[in-house]
Design a protein around this motif. Structure first.
Motif, PDB file in Angstrom:
ATOM      1  N   GLU A  23       3.428   6.017  -5.302  1.00 30.79           N
ATOM      2  CA  GLU A  23       3.770   5.798  -6.707  1.00 30.79           C
ATOM      3  C   GLU A  23       5.252   5.466  -6.862  1.00 30.79           C
ATOM      4  N   ASN A  24       5.750   4.793  -5.843  1.00 32.54           N
ATOM      5  CA  ASN A  24       7.136   4.315  -5.812  1.00 32.54           C
ATOM      6  C   ASN A  24       8.154   5.451  -5.997  1.00 32.54           C
ATOM      7  N   ARG A  25       7.901   6.553  -5.354  1.00 29.06           N
ATOM      8  CA  ARG A  25       8.821   7.696  -5.435  1.00 29.06           C
ATOM      9  C   ARG A  25       8.994   8.318  -4.054  1.00 29.06           C
ATOM     10  N   MET A  26      10.082   9.055  -3.906  1.00 33.06           N
ATOM     11  CA  MET A  26      10.342   9.752  -2.652  1.00 33.06           C
ATOM     12  C   MET A  26       9.479  11.003  -2.559  1.00 33.06           C
ATOM     13  N   ILE A  27       8.966  11.264  -1.357  1.00 29.44           N
ATOM     14  CA  ILE A  27       8.162  12.459  -1.109  1.00 29.44           C
ATOM     15  C   ILE A  27       8.978  13.376  -0.201  1.00 29.44           C
ATOM     16  N   LEU A  36       0.827  -1.204   0.000  1.00 34.20           N
ATOM     17  CA  LEU A  36       0.000   0.000   0.000  1.00 34.20           C
ATOM     18  C   LEU A  36       0.861   1.254   0.000  1.00 34.20           C
ATOM     19  N   ALA A  37       1.980   1.206   0.718  1.00 41.45           N
ATOM     20  CA  ALA A  37       2.890   2.359   0.734  1.00 41.45           C
ATOM     21  C   ALA A  37       3.462   2.620  -0.642  1.00 41.45           C
ATOM     22  N   ILE A  38       3.801   1.558  -1.363  1.00 41.43           N
ATOM     23  CA  ILE A  38       4.339   1.708  -2.726  1.00 41.43           C
ATOM     24  C   ILE A  38       3.289   2.292  -3.653  1.00 41.43           C
TER      25      ILE A  38
END
Length: 341
Positions: free
Chosen positions: A163-167, A157-159
């Motif tokens: 969207e598989n990117r750093m925030i 769910l985190a991925i």
């Protein structure tokens, strides 16, 4: 007629015997306590490293880094202790850190207030813990299977959410949010203060409240606890919620310190958290453990890690040393258990 006067006499003798045992046990309790020996080991390692590398290990900067680094694990270990006391386990805490971090990052990125981000993160952790607790306590599924499933689900769910990117763009409230996890008070990192307060609170709860007694009772003998009126299912549910909340709190602090949120946050942390509780004296079978043990266990692991780095040992060997300490801790528990029997 003769039994009337003898019963008070027998009672008084028994009371004196029990009192004597308590007085003797108070003197021996410290020496038979695993957290005590872990503390001694920690002091010895620190003394040796301070003597061997005074310009590297025994510095205020290194002390700051060590305490800050183990604070995140220690916070989660305190919550994990509540679960382990009931005879359960929570393998999902590392993945929950990643999920909570992404949730906080997305809310800050949407320019909501920092308090909203923290509240959303804590609620996320509590909700995941509630799911774990419900499936374990009310459905009757094994804790290992349930939390392993949550480990996978939360990470996935985190991925998806990130969207598989750093925030890292935290909006107008990002600076305040970062200060909460990254600043210090009186030269001590904020997460360390949070850990100290949390350890004191849960130390009191575990030892001086009915809920704490329920945790120990369930872990010692769940059937007996149920027969004596302990609300076993409800207490188990609450223990997993506590574990989820402490994982969320650690995530909020570490994201604030790092200034960014990634879905891989907390990967492998569940092993370090469980190791901290076991090294600190918690019994994976339940009924034994405490807040101080969780904290001192986390501190020992971080000091060992730091000492190995100072000594030039390859970082890839750290897991082997931690694993060795876990085995030794469990072995020490077995030895103490046989002696007490």
């Amino acid at each position: 007629m003769t039994t009337v006067p003898t019963r008070p006499l027998q009672s008084s003798v028994a009371i004196e015997d029990i009192t004597g045992l308590k007085e003797r046990s108070l003197g021996q309790r410290l020496l038979s306590s695993q957290p005590f020996w872990v503390t001694i080991a920690l002091v010895i390692i620190c003394a040796v490293m301070a003597w061997d590398q005074p310009d590297a290990f025994a510095t205020s900067d290194n002390f700051f880094n060590i305490t800050r680094n183990f604070a995140f694990i220690g916070i989660m270990a305190v919550g994990m202790t509540a679960v382990i006391l009931t005879g359960g386990i929570d393998l999902s805490v590392g993945s929950l850190m990643g999920l909570v971090g992404v949730v906080c990052g997305l809310i800050l990125q949407a320019e909501y207030h920092w308090a909203v981000a923290i509240l959303a993160g804590l609620l996320t952790g509590a909700a995941a813990g509630a799911v774990n607790g419900f499936l374990v306590a009310y459905v009757g599924l094994p804790a290992f299977v349930v939390t392993l499933g949550m480990l996978s689900a939360a990470r996935s769910l985190a991925i998806v959410l990130s969207e598989n990117r750093m925030i890292y763009e935290f909006g107008p409230w990002g600076e305040t949010f970062n200060a909460i996890g990254g600043d210090s008070i009186l030269g001590i990192a904020n997460p360390v203060w949070v850990l100290a307060i949390l350890a004191l609170i849960f130390g009191f709860i575990f030892n001086f409240t009915a809920w704490g007694n329920y945790l120990y009772a369930i872990g010692s003998n769940e059937d007996a606890a149920r027969l004596t009126g302990v609300p076993v299912r409800r207490v188990k549910l609450q223990a997993y919620i506590v574990s989820g909340l402490t994982a969320a709190l650690a995530s909020v602090l570490i994201v604030g310190w790092q200034g960014s949120a990634i879905n891989a946050l907390g990967q492998g942390y569940e092993l370090r958290v469980i190791a901290s509780t076991v090294i600190g004296g918690a019994d994976l079978m339940g009924g034994q453990g405490g807040a101080y043990g969780a904290v001192i266990g986390a501190a020992l692991i971080e000091v060992i890690r730091n000492s190995l780095l100072m000594a030039g040992v390859d970082a890839n060997w750290q897991g082997a040393f931690v694993g060795l300490f876990i085995v030794l801790a469990v072995l020490l528990q077995r030895i103490r258990g046989k002696r007490s029997a």
